[in-house]
Design an enzyme around this catalytic site. Structure first.
Site, PDB file in Angstrom:
ATOM      1  CG  HIS A 113      -2.059 -58.170  -9.442  1.00  0.00           C
ATOM      2  ND1 HIS A 113      -2.397 -58.719 -10.709  1.00  0.00           N
ATOM      3  CD2 HIS A 113      -1.636 -56.744  -9.641  1.00  0.00           C
ATOM      4  CE1 HIS A 113      -2.074 -57.625 -11.673  1.00  0.00           C
ATOM      5  NE2 HIS A 113      -1.710 -56.490 -10.822  1.00  0.00           N
TER       6      HIS A 113
ATOM      7  CD  GLU B 191      -2.734 -62.137  -9.968  1.00  0.00           C
ATOM      8  OE1 GLU B 191      -1.932 -61.350 -10.404  1.00  0.00           O
ATOM      9  OE2 GLU B 191      -3.905 -61.946  -9.304  1.00  0.00           O
TER      10      GLU B 191
ATOM     11  N   GLY C 201      -2.600 -54.859 -16.944  1.00  0.00           N
ATOM     12  CA  GLY C 201      -1.895 -54.313 -18.280  1.00  0.00           C
ATOM     13  C   GLY C 201      -1.321 -53.080 -17.707  1.00  0.00           C
TER      14      GLY C 201
ATOM     15  CB  CYS D 286      -4.734 -54.746 -12.264  1.00  0.00           C
ATOM     16  SG  CYS D 286      -3.428 -53.637 -11.883  1.00  0.00           S
ATOM     17  CG  LEU D 287      -5.858 -52.028 -18.188  1.00  0.00           C
ATOM     18  CD1 LEU D 287      -5.367 -50.725 -18.266  1.00  0.00           C
ATOM     19  CD2 LEU D 287      -5.514 -52.856 -19.278  1.00  0.00           C
TER      20      LEU D 287
END
Length: 355
Positions: free
Chosen positions: A324, A326, A215, A242-243
Site C-alpha cells: 500500500h 498510500e 480488498g 494489493c488484491l
C-alpha cells in the site's frame, strides 16, 4: 470485564479478558503494526478475519474518525495483549468482540509456525470454552467466502474530486479511502464503482484509467473485476493495489496462491529489481501472485520471501503494487506510485515501475 475464550483450529482454547462482548469466528491473523490501529481496524481487507496485534499496547493515542479508512470496523474481532479503554469502548460500540490480557507473542508465534488458522471467540458474562468451540465449528475458510466483495463494496457509483483532469474508474473491491484521497490530491476525478461492475457499465463512463482496489479474501472470487481487466487491457491504462495486483495478474494469465500467514504490518521491505533500491512498506494480504504469466513482468520483490510486490507491462500500460503506497500513518516511501499511474493517461508517456 467479562469472561472470554478463544478456540483455535489446532485444538487449544485460550482464556482471556473480555473487553467487548460477543460471539464470532474468523481466520486468525496478526499485524506487526505498532501505530495505525484505527486504520487497520477500519481496513476492509480484514473482513472475515480476527485481527491480533503483536504490539503489546493498542490505543495509546486515542481514537479519531479522521484516521478511519472506511465507515466501520471490518475484522470480526480484535485481540491484543492490552487495549486501552478508548479502543475497547469503540469496539464495543461497533459490536465487535475484543479480548486482551493474552500472551499475544505466543499467539503470533503459533500463527507464524502453523499458518493463519480458523478460530472461534466467546466473550461475555457466563460464556464457556464450549461456546468458543461452537463458533469455531461454524468457521469457513477464506476462499469459501465467495460473496465477500458484496459486503465491502460501494452500493452505487460515487464520484470524488469531480472536475479533476483525469477520470479514474476505481473498482471498489474493499477500497481504502487513502487510495481515493491519493488520486484526488493529484487532480483526478475518482469514480468509485461496485466490485461487480460490468464492461458495458464501464463503457458508459468512458474512463481514462481503470484502477482495481485492495480488498479481502481470495482474488479468485472477484471474477467481475478480472473480466474488466481482460476486456480493457491494451485499451486504457490499468493499475492495481494489493488484491488489485492479484486480480490483474489472474486476468492476464497469471496465478495466485494462499500464503501461510500473509504479510500484515508496516515494516515489509521491498526491493526494486532495476534500481536495487529497498523501501519499507505497509501490507495486508493473505494471497499473493504465484506466476505472473507471459504478459506481466515482476519489477519488485519482497526482501524476506521473494514474492512479487510490483508487476508491469509498459506496452499495455499496466502497473501494480502488492503493498500500500498510500498507507496511513506510513511509511510513505513509495507514494510516487500514484504519479506514475496517472502519467500513463498521457499517451506520450509510459509507466516505468521503479517506485
Amino acid at each position: 470485564m467479562s469472561d472470554a475464550y478463544l478456540a483455535l483450529e489446532d485444538g487449544r482454547v485460550i482464556e482471556a479478558r473480555g473487553r467487548a462482548p460477543g460471539r464470532t469466528r474468523g481466520e486468525l491473523v496478526f499485524t506487526t503494526a505498532y501505530t495505525g490501529y484505527e486504520e487497520s481496524l477500519t481496513d476492509p481487507s480484514y473482513e472475515e478475519q480476527v485481527l491480533t496485534f503483536s504490539y503489546p499496547l493498542i490505543g495509546n493515542y486515542g481514537v479519531r474518525e479522521d484516521r478511519f479508512e472506511s465507515d466501520r470496523v471490518h475484522p470480526r474481532a480484535a485481540i491484543a495483549h492490552e487495549f486501552t479503554e478508548d479502543v475497547a469502548e469503540w469496539l464495543e460500540s461497533e459490536n465487535v468482540p475484543a479480548i486482551d490480557h493474552i500472551d499475544s507473542r505466543e499467539l503470533v508465534t503459533s500463527i507464524r509456525e502453523e499458518g493463519a488458522m480458523k478460530c472461534g471467540l466467546a466473550v461475555g458474562d457466563d460464556v464457556t470454552p464450549a461456546d468458543a468451540r461452537a463458533e469455531l465449528e461454524q468457521c469457513k475458510g477464506m476462499s469459501e467466502h465467495v460473496d465477500i466483495g458484496k459486503r465491502v463494496t460501494t452500493v452505487e457509483h460515487t464520484t470524488y474530486g469531480d472536475g479533476g483532469n483525469v477520470d479514474v474508474a476505481l473498482i471498489d473491491c474493499g477500497a481504502k479511502m487513502s487510495i481515493v484521497e491519493s488520486l484526488v490530491e493529484r487532480d483526478a476525478a475518482v469514480h468509485v464503482l461496485p466490485y461487480d461492475t460490468t464492461p458495458g457499465e464501464l463503457a458508459g463512463l468512458d474512463p481514462e484509467l481503470l484502477f482495481i482496489s485492495n480488498g479481502p479474501g481470495d482474488p479468485a472470487n472477484f471474477e467481475a473485476a478480472e473480466t474488466l481487466v481482460g476486456e480493457y487491457a491494451g485499451e486504457i491504462p490499468i493499475a492495481g493495489i494489493c488484491l488489485g495486483q492479484q486480480v490483474v495478474a489472474r486476468a492476464l494469465g497469471g496465478t495466485t496462491e494462499k500464503m501461510d500467514f500473509g504479510h500484515r504490518g508496516v515494516n515489509q521491505p521491498v526491493r526494486d529489481l532495476e534500481s536495487g533500491q529497498v523501501v519499507m512498506t505497509t501490507q495486508n494480504h493473505g494471497y499473493t501472485v504465484g506466476e505472473p504469466g507471459d504478459e506481466l513482468h515482476v519489477k519488485q520483490v519482497n526482501v524476506n520471501d521473494g514474492t512479487a510486490e510490483g508487476l508491469a507491462n509498459e506496452e499495455l500500460d499496466v502497473i501494480t503494487r502488492q503493498y500500500h503506497p498510500e498507507a496511513h500513518p506510513g511509511p510513505h516511501d513509495s507514494l510516487g506510485f500514484f504519479d506514475k499511474v496517472l502519467s500513463m493517461t498521457d499517451t506520450s508517456a509510459h509507466a516505468v515501475a521503479d517506485d
